[in-house]
Design an enzyme around this catalytic site. Sequence first.
Site, PDB file in Angstrom:
ATOM      1  N   GLY A  88       0.666   1.886   1.949  1.00 42.28           N
ATOM      2  CA  GLY A  88       1.779   1.161   1.353  1.00 42.28           C
ATOM      3  C   GLY A  88       1.419  -0.274   1.052  1.00 42.28           C
ATOM      4  O   GLY A  88       2.255  -1.183   1.143  1.00 42.28           O
ATOM      5  N   GLY A 120       5.245  -5.521  -1.650  1.00 40.77           N
ATOM      6  CA  GLY A 120       6.092  -5.810  -0.503  1.00 40.77           C
ATOM      7  C   GLY A 120       5.315  -6.317   0.697  1.00 40.77           C
ATOM      8  O   GLY A 120       4.347  -7.076   0.575  1.00 40.77           O
ATOM      9  N   ALA A 158       1.505  -8.280   1.076  1.00 36.88           N
ATOM     10  CA  ALA A 158       1.337  -9.537   1.806  1.00 36.88           C
ATOM     11  C   ALA A 158       0.334  -9.369   2.942  1.00 36.88           C
ATOM     12  O   ALA A 158      -0.489 -10.267   3.201  1.00 36.88           O
ATOM     13  CB  ALA A 158       2.684 -10.007   2.350  1.00 36.88           C
ATOM     14  N   ASP A 216      -1.945   3.983  -1.378  1.00 34.10           N
ATOM     15  CA  ASP A 216      -0.579   3.921  -1.900  1.00 34.10           C
ATOM     16  C   ASP A 216      -0.457   4.908  -3.059  1.00 34.10           C
ATOM     17  O   ASP A 216      -1.470   5.310  -3.658  1.00 34.10           O
ATOM     18  CB  ASP A 216      -0.268   2.498  -2.392  1.00 34.10           C
ATOM     19  CG  ASP A 216       1.210   2.153  -2.328  1.00 34.10           C
ATOM     20  OD1 ASP A 216       2.035   2.983  -2.767  1.00 34.10           O
ATOM     21  OD2 ASP A 216       1.553   1.055  -1.848  1.00 34.10           O
ATOM     22  N   ASN A 264       1.771   1.470   7.088  1.00 37.45           N
ATOM     23  CA  ASN A 264       2.892   0.666   6.632  1.00 37.45           C
ATOM     24  C   ASN A 264       3.764   1.347   5.582  1.00 37.45           C
ATOM     25  O   ASN A 264       4.896   0.917   5.342  1.00 37.45           O
ATOM     26  CB  ASN A 264       2.330  -0.655   6.060  1.00 37.45           C
ATOM     27  CG  ASN A 264       3.360  -1.448   5.297  1.00 37.45           C
ATOM     28  OD1 ASN A 264       4.259  -2.059   5.878  1.00 37.45           O
ATOM     29  ND2 ASN A 264       3.264  -1.440   3.970  1.00 37.45           N
ATOM     30  N   SER A 296      10.713  -1.226  12.473  1.00 39.02           N
ATOM     31  CA  SER A 296      11.795  -2.049  11.941  1.00 39.02           C
ATOM     32  C   SER A 296      12.706  -2.446  13.090  1.00 39.02           C
ATOM     33  O   SER A 296      12.732  -1.786  14.135  1.00 39.02           O
ATOM     34  CB  SER A 296      12.590  -1.265  10.895  1.00 39.02           C
ATOM     35  OG  SER A 296      13.803  -1.910  10.563  1.00 39.02           O
ATOM     36  N   TYR A 325      16.587   6.338   7.581  1.00 34.47           N
ATOM     37  CA  TYR A 325      15.640   5.248   7.802  1.00 34.47           C
ATOM     38  C   TYR A 325      15.658   4.835   9.274  1.00 34.47           C
ATOM     39  O   TYR A 325      14.608   4.665   9.905  1.00 34.47           O
ATOM     40  CB  TYR A 325      16.007   4.076   6.902  1.00 34.47           C
ATOM     41  CG  TYR A 325      15.080   2.888   6.997  1.00 34.47           C
ATOM     42  CD1 TYR A 325      13.919   2.821   6.238  1.00 34.47           C
ATOM     43  CD2 TYR A 325      15.369   1.809   7.847  1.00 34.47           C
ATOM     44  CE1 TYR A 325      13.067   1.727   6.311  1.00 34.47           C
ATOM     45  CE2 TYR A 325      14.523   0.711   7.925  1.00 34.47           C
ATOM     46  CZ  TYR A 325      13.381   0.675   7.159  1.00 34.47           C
ATOM     47  OH  TYR A 325      12.542  -0.407   7.248  1.00 34.47           O
ATOM     48  N   ALA A 328      16.594   6.580  11.909  1.00 34.55           N
ATOM     49  CA  ALA A 328      15.992   7.621  12.740  1.00 34.55           C
ATOM     50  C   ALA A 328      14.469   7.583  12.643  1.00 34.55           C
ATOM     51  O   ALA A 328      13.761   7.730  13.650  1.00 34.55           O
ATOM     52  CB  ALA A 328      16.516   8.993  12.319  1.00 34.55           C
TER      53      ALA A 328
END
Length: 290
Positions: free
Chosen positions: A16, A20, A24, A40, A95, A147, A160, A162
């Site tokens: 990923g 985003g 970074a 990705d 990620n 998260s 998301y 879960a």
Amino acid sequence: MTQDIKLKNKVAVVTGGSKGIGKALVTALVEQGAKVVIGDILVNEGEELVKALNSKQPDNVAVFVRTDVTSWDDNKKLFATAEKEFGGVDIACLNAGISEHPQTLFGPLEGESMTLKINLDGVIKGNRVAILHLAKRGGGVIVNTASAAGFVGTSIIPHYTASKHGVVGWTRSMQPMIDVANVRVNAVCPYWVETDILASIDVPGVGFIDVAPKVPMETVMDAYMTAILDESQHCQTIIALPDGVRVEPAFNIWASCVTQEMVEAKMVDYKEEVEAWKSDLKEARMRANI
């Protein structure tokens, strides 16, 4: 960055990584001297990022591999490319993630949640492949993107939420890996960050997100570098908050569930567990020719 970071001669795999938080992170790793392989499904964005990063260096420091993290073959190809191009893998950052529309809760009663497949199953597959390559290198570190939603219920994005609870649970279950393969496993858990996932939460009644505090990307990167560089961090959940980075301690089991006899038995069991894992790891590397 607030740390004296030295990643020269280190090789990282980042899923990923085309945009985003992943983009970074890839940029930060390269700035600190690492070579990076990006996995990705966003091919154009990934190739453009690689082109931009390599244009600033005398030698190539980045490679892109089209990767669907739900595919075993794609995960194996991603890490094999890192070994082929740069000689091995020291850091694996799993990620890649998405958030489906919240109304999938009442969608048709068939099919599977892509959020769970990508955010959780994709992370687990990436971890399992990564450990084989890191073990060959003599050890390393895995950083899973979870998260703040991995700690609290978030009704507007239940799939998301879960998935991120699952990533936290998986990460905290990897304690033996430090003794089995000299591999540390941590999770970075950002609060709201201005990314495409945040922008995708577009349903009535969630306007509070627009006015909620956000985490600066620099703070998120500090959390990743803590997970990567601080060798005291293993099986930790490192949270990036609007006011900085903190380590969230694991939940202590209820006192009535633990006895001294149980603790002593667990110490014996753990030694046997480590030896069994070492044997399993050896066989797994032989099967995968790693």
